[in-house]
Write a protein that holds these residues in place. Structure first.
Motif, short mmCIF file in Angstrom:
data_model
loop_
_atom_site.label_atom_id
_atom_site.label_comp_id
_atom_site.label_asym_id
_atom_site.label_seq_id
_atom_site.Cartn_x
_atom_site.Cartn_y
_atom_site.Cartn_z
N ARG A 191 1.56 54.88 7.87
CA ARG A 191 1.86 54.12 9.09
C ARG A 191 1.50 54.96 10.31
NH1 ARG A 191 6.94 55.45 11.60
NH2 ARG A 191 8.03 57.06 10.44
N ASP A 192 1.28 54.26 11.42
CA ASP A 192 0.98 54.96 12.67
C ASP A 192 2.26 55.44 13.33
OD1 ASP A 192 -1.87 55.00 13.20
OD2 ASP A 192 -1.75 52.83 13.10
N TYR A 193 2.21 56.63 13.91
CA TYR A 193 3.31 57.14 14.73
C TYR A 193 2.93 56.95 16.19
CZ TYR A 193 5.73 59.53 10.87
OH TYR A 193 6.44 59.82 9.73
N PHE A 194 3.75 56.23 16.94
CA PHE A 194 3.46 55.99 18.36
C PHE A 194 4.38 56.85 19.22
CE2 PHE A 194 0.64 52.30 18.89
CZ PHE A 194 0.49 51.93 17.57
N THR A 205 8.94 51.39 14.97
CA THR A 205 7.90 50.54 14.37
C THR A 205 8.12 49.09 14.77
OG1 THR A 205 7.99 52.06 12.54
CG2 THR A 205 6.75 50.07 12.15
N GLN A 256 -0.58 57.87 17.77
CA GLN A 256 -1.09 57.02 18.86
C GLN A 256 -0.40 57.39 20.18
OE1 GLN A 256 -3.66 55.63 17.91
NE2 GLN A 256 -3.31 55.55 15.70
N CYS A 297 1.86 59.70 7.66
CA CYS A 297 1.30 59.40 8.99
C CYS A 297 -0.18 59.03 8.88
CB CYS A 297 1.47 60.64 9.88
SG CYS A 297 0.70 60.48 11.48
N ASP A 319 -6.52 59.43 14.39
CA ASP A 319 -6.28 58.88 13.04
C ASP A 319 -6.55 59.95 11.99
OD1 ASP A 319 -5.87 56.49 14.30
OD2 ASP A 319 -7.90 55.74 13.94
N GLY A 331 -5.78 57.52 20.38
CA GLY A 331 -4.92 58.26 19.47
C GLY A 331 -5.79 59.00 18.48
N SER A 340 -7.06 50.20 22.68
CA SER A 340 -7.53 50.28 21.30
C SER A 340 -8.61 49.21 21.04
CB SER A 340 -6.32 50.10 20.38
OG SER A 340 -6.71 49.95 19.08
N GLY A 353 -1.81 57.89 11.64
CA GLY A 353 -2.40 58.19 12.94
C GLY A 353 -1.32 58.48 13.96
#
Ligand SMILES: Cc1cc2nc3c(=O)[nH]c(=O)nc-3n(C[C@H](O)[C@H](O)[C@H](O)COP(=O)(O)OP(=O)(O)OC[C@H]3O[C@@H](n4cnc5c(N)ncnc54)[C@H](O)[C@@H]3O)c2cc1C
Length: 492
Positions: free
Chosen positions: A102-105, A115, A324, A320, A358, A356, A175, A322
């Protein structure tokens, strides 16, 4: 195949997917006088598979096969056993089975976003863009740029009242610039509906040979000596009456920078729209018709670059996919994008255009940053070490993690590549998608025949495909289309 067509001379300019597909189709149909002139030492054009860090590949250009159903490159890769299974794909991402990436923002102040919050905004964003892609826009939105349409629609949503959600929406826009190769305020909201996204999503499970392995299939189909590398075409003289006294009378002369001159019956031009924008006015004699020059000028060709950062160790969590970056005020904020008073101020903050970083298949300690538009072009002028240092500072300040210095940096510079001049095509606001067709039309135009020999100059390349522009399969199919035009011509 009759003798006339066997002896027909055909020159293809450019050895990217379009040029290779055109040449391979012609050779397969029995044409024996096919030559590809390629300006670079390397073939592949905007497909550039490298091994800069380890024995595993990095794709500096195209990476994904976009869609499966009806995608000839997916089909080719499948037939040739170049795809990896889902289990192998999770290994490729260096993940145990149980872990879902999953992406970490992160926000500018270091706060990590939940999330749920991110998903809420991203799903609204994807609903709004789908409306544009599926040509379901209301009339009042059809006249807007994609950026304006998204802003107007988001403002009507309850999410717009929250600061965090508004900032995430700006991230979504930034994005999306990676797909459009332009600021969304430059892109037409209505014409985007002509782009067809093939079923099956992004397919990123090419085997260890990456995109190069698909190029190799096309290369194998060509007799040795077909490609002349380091052979840049300077000009194309077409519709020439030639030397009337000569037994062989070819209407096209291709003049190369190395002074080589090749007389031919047909030339298929596959150089990028970026190269045409720079050279079309001087490259052709007689000059291209107005409709063609207008199409070259009106269609957009934007820059998307990749920043690969190779670290000595992984500093991000196992799940992780990506990291972002959500800025307080990003460059895709319209007020910032269009501010005229501080003309060059955006150069100071070029890095704010990086969406971000990836994670990268087969490289457990590599991150790939994405950057687009004028900020990408500016970044290309900077030293690798400065870019790498800036990225590390961003990663440290947004995540608060212990980020080591970067060991190696690899930057694409597609905008300054003289043989590409950008990354891919977009349809600007107020421009009609029909311009792709004008770009693809062969010369001489229908009205000029019959005094002239037909199909002297043909055009292929991703920019000439109405529905699949920007993609490798669009490029491939455009090459096949122009080869087929000649095959049909000689079949009568
Ligand atoms: C960063 C990036 C990421 C991308 N990601 C994807 C992706 O994930 N999936 C996808 O489907 N597509 C992707 N694309 C787009 C895809 O790579 C292109 O659409 C496709 O490769 C274009 O192929 P082409 O044959 O039309 O043009 P090109 O690949 O540009 O080929 C044209 C060739 O002409 C040569 N040439 C130029 N001028 C001359 C001259 N005067 N004389 C002789 N030769 C000349 C060039 O050197 C080049 O080899 C990406 C592109 C970039 C830059």
């Amino acid at each position: 195949m009759n003798t006339v067509s066997r002896d027909t001379k055909i020159v293809v300019v450019g050895a990217g997917f379009a040029g290779l597909a055109a040449a391979a189709s012609l050779v397969q149909a029995g044409f024996q006088n096919v030559k590809i002139l390629e300006a670079k030492e390397r073939v592949g054009g905007r497909v550039c598979t490298m091994k800069p860090f380890t024995e595993n590949i990095i794709e500096l250009g195209a990476n994904w096969i976009h869609g499966q159903e009806g995608n000839p490159l997916y089909q080719l890769a499948k037939e040739q056993d170049l795809l990896v299974e889902a289990i192998a794909a999770s290994k490729m991402m260096c993940l145990p089975h149980s872990v879902t990436p999953r992406d970490y923002f992160f926000m500018e102040g270091g706060k990590q976003l939940s999330t749920n919050t991110v998903d809420r905004v991203c799903s609204l964003f994807s609903k709004l863009t789908s409306k544009a892609f599926e040509s379901e826009l209301e009339d009042k939105h059809r006249v807007l740029s994609l950026g304006d349409y998204l802003d107007v629609s988001f403002a009507e949503s309850p999410l717009a009242t929250s600061e965090d959600e508004s900032k995430i929406f700006e991230w979504c826009k930034r994005s999306e610039c990676t797909d459009e190769a332009a600021s969304l305020y430059e892109v037409s909201a209505s014409q985007i509906g002509y782009y067809i996204a093939l079923e099956g999503g992004f397919f990123n499970s090419l085997g260890p040979g990456g995109y190069q392995a698909i190029l190799d299939i096309l290369l194998k189909a060509l007799p040795s000596g077909t490609i002349l590398r380091n052979t840049e075409v300077k000009s194309i003289q077409w519709d020439s009456k030639g030397d009337e006294g000569k037994e062989e009378n070819h209407p096209v002369r291709v003049i190369c920078e190395n002074d080589q001159i090749i007389e031919t019956d047909h030339v298929i031009v596959t150089v990028s729209l970026g190269v045409l924008k720079q050279k079309a006015r001087t490259m052709f004699e007689p000059a291209l018709p107005k409709s063609k020059l207008d199409a070259i000028e009106r269609l957009g060709f934007g820059t998307v670059d990749k920043i690969f950062l190779y670290f000595s160790e992984r500093f991000w969590p196992e799940d992780c996919a990506g990291i972002q970056l959500v800025w307080d005020k990003g460059p895709e904020d319209k007020a910032i994008y269009s501010r005229q008073d501080e003309e060059d101020a955006w150069k100071e903050t070029w890095f704010k255009k990086i969406c971000g970083f990836d994670t990268v298949a087969r490289h457990p300690t590599v991150l790939c940053g994405w950057i687009t538009g004028r900020e990408a072009l500016h970044m290309e002028t900077l030293q690798d070490s400065e870019i790498g240092g800036t990225c590390v500072r961003l990663l440290r300040s947004f995540t608060g993690w212990s980020v080591p210095d970067v060991s190696q940096v690899l930057i694409s510079r597609w905008g300054h590549d003289p043989h590409v001049q950008g990354s891919y095509t977009f349809v600007p606001h107020c421009v009609n998608v029909k311009e792709h067709e004008a770009l693809a039309a062969p010369l001489p135009s229908f009205s000029q025949v019959p005094e002239s020999k037909p199909l002297q100059v043909l055009f292929a390349g991703e920019a000439t495909h109405v529905n699949f522009y920007t993609t490798t399969h669009g490029a491939y199919l455009s090459g096949v289309r122009e080869a087929q035009r000649l095959i049909n011509h000689y079949s009568h």
